[in-house]
Scaffold this active site. Sequence first.
Site, PDB file in Angstrom:
ATOM      1  CG  HIS A   1      37.643  36.482  36.553  1.00 29.44           C
ATOM      2  ND1 HIS A   1      38.526  35.470  36.329  1.00 29.44           N
ATOM      3  CD2 HIS A   1      36.450  36.057  36.059  1.00 29.44           C
ATOM      4  CE1 HIS A   1      37.914  34.465  35.723  1.00 29.44           C
ATOM      5  NE2 HIS A   1      36.642  34.793  35.545  1.00 29.44           N
TER       6      HIS A   1
HETATM    7  C1  UD1 Z   1      31.851  36.440  33.351  1.00 34.35           C
HETATM    8  C2  UD1 Z   1      31.350  34.999  33.508  1.00 34.35           C
HETATM    9  C3  UD1 Z   1      32.493  34.099  33.980  1.00 34.35           C
HETATM   10  C4  UD1 Z   1      33.734  34.262  33.128  1.00 34.35           C
HETATM   11  C5  UD1 Z   1      34.105  35.738  33.062  1.00 34.35           C
HETATM   12  C6  UD1 Z   1      35.330  35.990  32.221  1.00 34.35           C
HETATM   13  C7  UD1 Z   1      28.992  34.793  34.170  1.00 34.35           C
HETATM   14  C8  UD1 Z   1      28.057  34.546  35.274  1.00 34.35           C
HETATM   15  N1  UD1 Z   1      30.303  34.915  34.492  1.00 34.35           N
HETATM   16  O1  UD1 Z   1      32.180  36.921  34.639  1.00 34.35           O
HETATM   17  O2  UD1 Z   1      32.056  32.760  33.916  1.00 34.35           O
HETATM   18  O3  UD1 Z   1      34.783  33.506  33.680  1.00 34.35           O
HETATM   19  O4  UD1 Z   1      32.997  36.453  32.509  1.00 34.35           O
HETATM   20  O5  UD1 Z   1      35.724  37.325  32.328  1.00 34.35           O
HETATM   21  O6  UD1 Z   1      28.573  34.881  33.031  1.00 34.35           O
HETATM   22  N2  UD1 Z   1      32.879  44.768  33.438  1.00 34.35           N
HETATM   23  C9  UD1 Z   1      33.434  45.846  32.812  1.00 34.35           C
HETATM   24  N3  UD1 Z   1      33.641  45.779  31.450  1.00 34.35           N
HETATM   25  C10 UD1 Z   1      33.319  44.693  30.712  1.00 34.35           C
HETATM   26  C11 UD1 Z   1      32.735  43.591  31.368  1.00 34.35           C
HETATM   27  C12 UD1 Z   1      32.529  43.631  32.729  1.00 34.35           C
HETATM   28  O7  UD1 Z   1      33.755  46.853  33.424  1.00 34.35           O
HETATM   29  O8  UD1 Z   1      33.538  44.692  29.483  1.00 34.35           O
HETATM   30  C13 UD1 Z   1      32.709  44.811  34.929  1.00 34.35           C
HETATM   31  C14 UD1 Z   1      31.387  45.347  35.394  1.00 34.35           C
HETATM   32  O9  UD1 Z   1      31.617  46.054  36.583  1.00 34.35           O
HETATM   33  C15 UD1 Z   1      30.597  44.096  35.711  1.00 34.35           C
HETATM   34  C16 UD1 Z   1      31.682  43.146  36.194  1.00 34.35           C
HETATM   35  O10 UD1 Z   1      32.846  43.478  35.432  1.00 34.35           O
HETATM   36  O11 UD1 Z   1      29.585  44.292  36.627  1.00 34.35           O
HETATM   37  C17 UD1 Z   1      31.350  41.690  36.034  1.00 34.35           C
HETATM   38  O12 UD1 Z   1      31.025  41.397  34.658  1.00 34.35           O
HETATM   39  P1  UD1 Z   1      30.051  40.172  34.297  1.00 34.35           P
HETATM   40  O13 UD1 Z   1      29.923  40.050  32.827  1.00 34.35           O
HETATM   41  O14 UD1 Z   1      28.821  40.264  35.087  1.00 34.35           O
HETATM   42  O15 UD1 Z   1      30.774  38.902  34.852  1.00 34.35           O
HETATM   43  P2  UD1 Z   1      32.316  38.501  34.906  1.00 34.35           P
HETATM   44  O16 UD1 Z   1      32.764  38.664  36.299  1.00 34.35           O
HETATM   45  O17 UD1 Z   1      33.146  39.120  33.833  1.00 34.35           O
END
Ligand code: UD1
Length: 349
Positions: free
Chosen positions: A195
């Site tokens: 991820h």
């Molecule tokens: C975040 C953390 C990372 C951690 C990870 C665990 C930061 C910068 N990164 O990354 O350190 O290891 O969480 O998962 O804070 N999305 C969904 N549903 C959700 C959440 C996210 O669909 O409930 C999708 C969205 O398209 C979003 C993408 O995942 O844009 C990324 O989510 P985001 O919270 O920005 O960062 P993570 O990659 O999850």
Amino acid sequence: MRVLSVVGARPQFIKLAPIDWALRGNGHDHLILHTGQHYDKEMSGNFFEELEISAPTWNLHVGSATHAAQTAQMLIGCEEHFLEAQPDWVVCYGDTNSTVAAALAAVKIQQPIAHVEAGLRSNNRAMPEEHNRVVADHLCDVLLAPTKDAIELLRLEGLVERSVWVGDVMADVVARVGKKSEGRRRDSFVVATIHRAENTDRVDRLRNIVRALAALPIPVRLYAHPRLVDRCEAADVDLRTGSIDVRPPATHRELMSAVAKASGVVTDSGGLQKEAYLLSTPCTTVRSETEWLETMHDGWNVLVEPEGLYEAVMRDRPGKPIDGESFGDGAAAQRIVSVLEERLALAIR
Ligand code: UD1
């Protein structure tokens, strides 16, 4: 004592669990501010239910956005709730955008704040997590370090006076939910999660990782983070190929039981590297560095580029057992509660 925890992303709920159990067990008042960084049931609600964490007191519902937009909204919400609740301590966890928002909001209003999982470094300045953890450590009043190596890294940055070794809270969780799986027979399959932005957001690299997983000679149970699914769709990379068996994100119990039975783990998650180690499952990490060097002892965890994946996953199981002491004794959360109580007593006196 009144403690306000700030969490937002999946790995933080796991770190929060033992702190919530210990605070409640010691009769303290525990408020939880969920930033809403993760919002899907399988990325958030399931963890609160399964790990029996108190329901969040507030949810900021910030959702997904750019780093600046997401962090800015969290900052405003954190400040408002810190001022309203007047806790003795704010506690922030790990290295996400929710961590850095809590740290910055707190320090500006002189709200005492402690950082759980302080002192980790990858020295990779391209990682958002590295910015978050460095800034959080420099802002927080008490740095709760999971390992002795973390204390040494904090010393190098002039932060040792504020640092305390407490052990790793994730080891507390494995000790409670994972130990039942000890001595299980191993099946021939791999548990995989990918991820990190460094792997998902570069199309060539993403394609090579998926190709390498698909080419493994044993089934690959891939628990797909929404970010992975999203980036694969955008880049026209099909996850349903070769040995890959795509599944939605697992609950914590499901993941721990799969890791305990699997012959190996392939991941880029920091938490899963540790959980694999604690459950004596060899891990292959698709990254160029790890914050958790302890997991690499005796070959239990190896770092690879996608091209080296096949050979690494198929390597022999390490001959020597894991070092059960590396991440503490499963009592980190209780130690953290004691540190917060003692420091509060000193401040009041
Ligand atoms: C975040 C953390 C990372 C951690 C990870 C665990 C930061 C910068 N990164 O990354 O350190 O290891 O969480 O998962 O804070 N999305 C969904 N549903 C959700 C959440 C996210 O669909 O409930 C999708 C969205 O398209 C979003 C993408 O995942 O844009 C990324 O989510 P985001 O919270 O920005 O960062 P993570 O990659 O999850």
